[in-house]
Design a protein around this motif. Structure first.
Motif, PDB file in Angstrom:
ATOM      1  N   ASP A   1       8.949  -2.815   7.648  1.00 19.61           N
ATOM      2  CA  ASP A   1       9.041  -2.498   6.400  1.00 19.61           C
ATOM      3  C   ASP A   1      10.392  -1.918   5.888  1.00 19.61           C
ATOM      4  OD1 ASP A   1       6.301  -3.223   6.263  1.00 19.61           O
ATOM      5  OD2 ASP A   1       5.704  -1.129   6.634  1.00 19.61           O
TER       6      ASP A   1
ATOM      7  N   TYR B   1       2.202  -5.297   2.724  1.00 22.04           N
ATOM      8  CA  TYR B   1       0.785  -5.072   2.874  1.00 22.04           C
ATOM      9  C   TYR B   1      -0.309  -5.256   1.986  1.00 22.04           C
ATOM     10  CZ  TYR B   1      -3.106  -2.858   5.821  1.00 22.04           C
ATOM     11  OH  TYR B   1      -4.411  -2.590   6.482  1.00 22.04           O
TER      12      TYR B   1
ATOM     13  N   HIS C   1       6.898   2.047  14.595  1.00 20.86           N
ATOM     14  CA  HIS C   1       5.974   1.618  13.508  1.00 20.86           C
ATOM     15  C   HIS C   1       6.865   1.568  12.326  1.00 20.86           C
ATOM     16  CE1 HIS C   1       2.097   0.389  12.219  1.00 20.86           C
ATOM     17  NE2 HIS C   1       2.351   0.990  11.032  1.00 20.86           N
TER      18      HIS C   1
ATOM     19  N   ASP D   1       0.811  -1.055   0.041  1.00 20.19           N
ATOM     20  CA  ASP D   1      -0.035   0.026   0.066  1.00 20.19           C
ATOM     21  C   ASP D   1       0.758   1.290  -0.053  1.00 20.19           C
ATOM     22  OD1 ASP D   1       0.616  -0.695   3.006  1.00 20.19           O
ATOM     23  OD2 ASP D   1      -0.084   1.194   2.941  1.00 20.19           O
TER      24      ASP D   1
ATOM     25  N   SER E   1       0.712   4.249   2.236  1.00 19.99           N
ATOM     26  CA  SER E   1       0.158   4.875   3.449  1.00 19.99           C
ATOM     27  C   SER E   1       0.503   6.576   3.198  1.00 19.99           C
ATOM     28  CB  SER E   1       0.670   4.300   4.554  1.00 19.99           C
ATOM     29  OG  SER E   1      -0.126   3.114   4.965  1.00 19.99           O
TER      30      SER E   1
ATOM     31  N   THR F   1      -2.740   1.909   9.646  1.00 22.25           N
ATOM     32  CA  THR F   1      -3.996   1.629  10.052  1.00 22.25           C
ATOM     33  C   THR F   1      -3.667   1.700  11.606  1.00 22.25           C
ATOM     34  OG1 THR F   1      -3.538  -0.667  10.077  1.00 22.25           O
ATOM     35  CG2 THR F   1      -4.662   0.511   8.246  1.00 22.25           C
ATOM     36  N   MET F   2      -2.779   2.281  12.355  1.00 17.55           N
ATOM     37  CA  MET F   2      -2.702   2.098  13.724  1.00 17.55           C
ATOM     38  C   MET F   2      -3.374   3.841  14.107  1.00 17.55           C
ATOM     39  SD  MET F   2      -1.523  -0.529  14.930  1.00 17.55           S
ATOM     40  CE  MET F   2      -1.460  -1.755  13.737  1.00 17.55           C
TER      41      MET F   2
ATOM     42  N   TYR G   1      -3.403  -6.811  12.435  1.00 15.06           N
ATOM     43  CA  TYR G   1      -3.865  -5.431  12.398  1.00 15.06           C
ATOM     44  C   TYR G   1      -5.380  -5.247  12.144  1.00 15.06           C
ATOM     45  CZ  TYR G   1       1.000  -4.745  11.301  1.00 15.06           C
ATOM     46  OH  TYR G   1       2.701  -4.710  11.384  1.00 15.06           O
TER      47      TYR G   1
HETATM   48  O1  PXL Z   1       3.937  -1.552   8.421  1.00 17.64           O
HETATM   49  C1  PXL Z   1       3.280  -2.326   8.086  1.00 17.64           C
HETATM   50  C2  PXL Z   1       1.801  -1.720   7.519  1.00 17.64           C
HETATM   51  C3  PXL Z   1       1.775  -1.489   6.300  1.00 17.64           C
HETATM   52  N1  PXL Z   1       0.792  -0.672   5.784  1.00 17.64           N
HETATM   53  C4  PXL Z   1      -0.421  -0.171   6.360  1.00 17.64           C
HETATM   54  C5  PXL Z   1      -0.254  -0.448   7.883  1.00 17.64           C
HETATM   55  C6  PXL Z   1       0.718  -1.343   8.414  1.00 17.64           C
HETATM   56  C7  PXL Z   1       0.877  -1.757   9.696  1.00 17.64           C
HETATM   57  O2  PXL Z   1       0.029  -1.338  10.583  1.00 17.64           O
HETATM   58  O3  PXL Z   1      -1.519  -0.123   8.521  1.00 17.64           O
HETATM   59  C8  PXL Z   1      -1.643   0.238   5.825  1.00 17.64           C
END
Ligand code: PXL
Length: 276
Positions: free
Chosen positions: A215, A79, A211, A9, A11, A44-45, A116
């Motif tokens: 990755d 992810y 976090h 993804d 993020s 997503t945290m 998650y």
């Molecule tokens: O780091 C792993 C990860 C990758 N992508 C998304 C996440 C997470 C971990 O929570 O939420 C969207």
């Protein structure tokens, strides 16, 4: 130059998945093409994150690249946005993998004993289908337990880790690396199994966990393998770089949310690759 396709993804904020894989792999002198599995406002945290699932883009991207005869030295998955996406990722492998393409699977879906938030209990069984195709897979202990139906333990010994590794290889992965392994209070690292023997590498255990470090670790292993390091050398590089990222970040209390300041440690990666 070697070329990787990374399927994970975006993020938009929070230093994880593609916003880490792209800069780290690029800094290592390797091309990184991307297949975004979703666009999220943050990882997503955070609460109230937005998410657009891009499942419907995976196969059109593969088909276009195939028509252009694009070759990948590695395909690196992280992810995935939904269990519905897994089938298309497997088709992507079938379409885009050549005989010499490394399939690297980070089954990023859980940590600290929990999935998650975006995933339901049926997700690990779907992710196991991706892991089954891997040349190298790098779950943490939580993910390995969910993938293999094993009991999650916070206190464990070497036999427990070896059994998890064997079960991962039994799923179909050629080589399995467990991350976040610790047998001594102040040491943290990885243990791997290639179907024949075990190997491990440990460095200092940092007191805080951040976090996105998984990755950073995965991107560094992929970049290192593409630069010709052996798997064991690549794991050492990735453990050391991830630790260095944590070291340069320790003074920032907000960093647990926004990820480690990996940008400040990039010179270390370049320095260690200089003579390769
Ligand atoms: O780091 C792993 C990860 C990758 N992508 C998304 C996440 C997470 C971990 O929570 O939420 C969207």
């Amino acid at each position: 130059m070697k070329r990787v396709a990374s399927i994970q993804d975006i993020s938009c904020l929070g230093r994880c998945s593609l916003t880490v894989a792209l800069p780290v792999i690029s800094a290592m002198g390797v091309e990184c093409a991307i297949v975004p599995t979703a666009v999220l406002s943050t990882h997503t945290m955070f609460k109230d994150f937005t998410c657009v699932d891009l499942t419907d883009q995976i196969l059109p991207i593969a088909n276009h690249w195939k028509s252009e005869d694009i070759h990948f030295d590695a395909i690196y998955t992280g992810y995935l946005a939904s269990k519905e996406q897994v089938g298309d990722v497997l088709t992507f492998f079938d379409e885009m993998k050549s005989d010499d393409t490394l399939l690297f699977v980070d089954p990023a879906m859980a940590d600290h004993g929990r999935l998650y938030p975006a995933f339901g209990p049926d997700f690990p069984a779907e992710m196991a289908k991706v892991v089954a195709r891997a040349d190298v897979t790098v779950p943490n202990i939580t993910e390995a337990c969910l993938l293999t139906g094993s009991e999650y333990r916070e206190v464990y010994n070497e036999d427990y880790i070896k059994e998890l590794l064997q079960k991962l290889v039994a799923l179909g992965a050629k080589k399995a690396i467990l991350t976040g392994v610790s047998f001594e209070e102040d040491r943290l690292g990885v243990m791997g199994y290639d179907g024949c023997g075990y190997f491990s590498y440990f460095n200092e255990k940092a007191p805080m966990s951040y976090h996105g470090t998984g990755d950073i670790f995965s991107a560094t292993v992929v970049g290192s393998l593409m630069r010709g390091l052996t798997l064991e050398e690549a794991l050492q590089m990735a453990v050391d770089y991830t630790l260095q990222c944590i070291r340069v970040t320790r003074s920032d209390p907000a960093a647990t949310w926004y990820g480690v300041e990996f940008e400040r440690a990039i010179p270390m990666l370049c320095e260690r690759l200089k003579n390769r």
